[in-house]
Design a protein around this motif. Structure first.
Motif, PDB file in Angstrom:
ATOM      1  N   GLU A  26       0.830  -1.199   0.000  1.00 10.95           N
ATOM      2  CA  GLU A  26       0.000   0.000   0.000  1.00 10.95           C
ATOM      3  C   GLU A  26       0.868   1.254   0.000  1.00 10.95           C
ATOM      4  N   SER A  30       0.784   4.001  -2.912  1.00 10.03           N
ATOM      5  CA  SER A  30       0.157   5.252  -2.504  1.00 10.03           C
ATOM      6  C   SER A  30       1.022   6.482  -2.763  1.00 10.03           C
ATOM      7  N   LYS A  32       1.315   8.022  -5.511  1.00  7.06           N
ATOM      8  CA  LYS A  32       0.460   8.887  -6.325  1.00  7.06           C
ATOM      9  C   LYS A  32      -0.590   9.564  -5.438  1.00  7.06           C
ATOM     10  N   LYS A  33      -1.130   8.792  -4.503  1.00 11.38           N
ATOM     11  CA  LYS A  33      -2.131   9.356  -3.599  1.00 11.38           C
ATOM     12  C   LYS A  33      -1.504  10.406  -2.691  1.00 11.38           C
ATOM     13  N   LYS A  34      -0.262  10.176  -2.269  1.00 11.17           N
ATOM     14  CA  LYS A  34       0.424  11.159  -1.427  1.00 11.17           C
ATOM     15  C   LYS A  34       0.603  12.477  -2.173  1.00 11.17           C
ATOM     16  N   LEU A  36      -1.281  13.613  -4.547  1.00 14.89           N
ATOM     17  CA  LEU A  36      -2.591  14.247  -4.652  1.00 14.89           C
ATOM     18  C   LEU A  36      -2.990  14.912  -3.343  1.00 14.89           C
ATOM     19  N   GLN A  37      -2.601  14.293  -2.222  1.00 13.84           N
ATOM     20  CA  GLN A  37      -2.941  14.875  -0.923  1.00 13.84           C
ATOM     21  C   GLN A  37      -2.112  16.119  -0.640  1.00 13.84           C
TER      22      GLN A  37
END
Length: 81
Positions: A26, A30, A32-34, A36-37
């Motif tokens: 994970e 993540s 990419k998610k980091k 975005l955040q």
């Protein structure tokens, strides 16, 4: 009885290892998610700027969005394509 406790410990350790592996997967996914955040929200940029009408959708993806919006909202500047 002693064998049962050993097998329970092994089962526990296996499940813990699987959980650790899942967490590592994970974390790897993540990134990419980091990103975005970490990106600023467009609404936040509009609240910060003196001229919210100059804020555009892609301004949030810039390296320094606050500076970009400041420069765009500065007096006597002309947008260059």
């Amino acid at each position: 009885p002693a064998e049962n406790s050993i097998t329970k410990k092994k089962a526990d350790s296996d499940s813990e290892e699987e959980e650790n592996d899942n967490e590592q997967k994970e974390k790897g996914v993540s990134n990419k998610k980091k990103k975005l955040q970490r990106r600023m929200k467009i609404a936040e940029l509009k609240q910060i700027s003196s001229r919210p009408d100059v804020v555009e959708v892609w301004d949030a993806t810039s390296a320094d969005p606050k500076l970009l919006v400041f420069l765009k909202s500065y007096r006597n500047t002309v947008p260059v394509p």
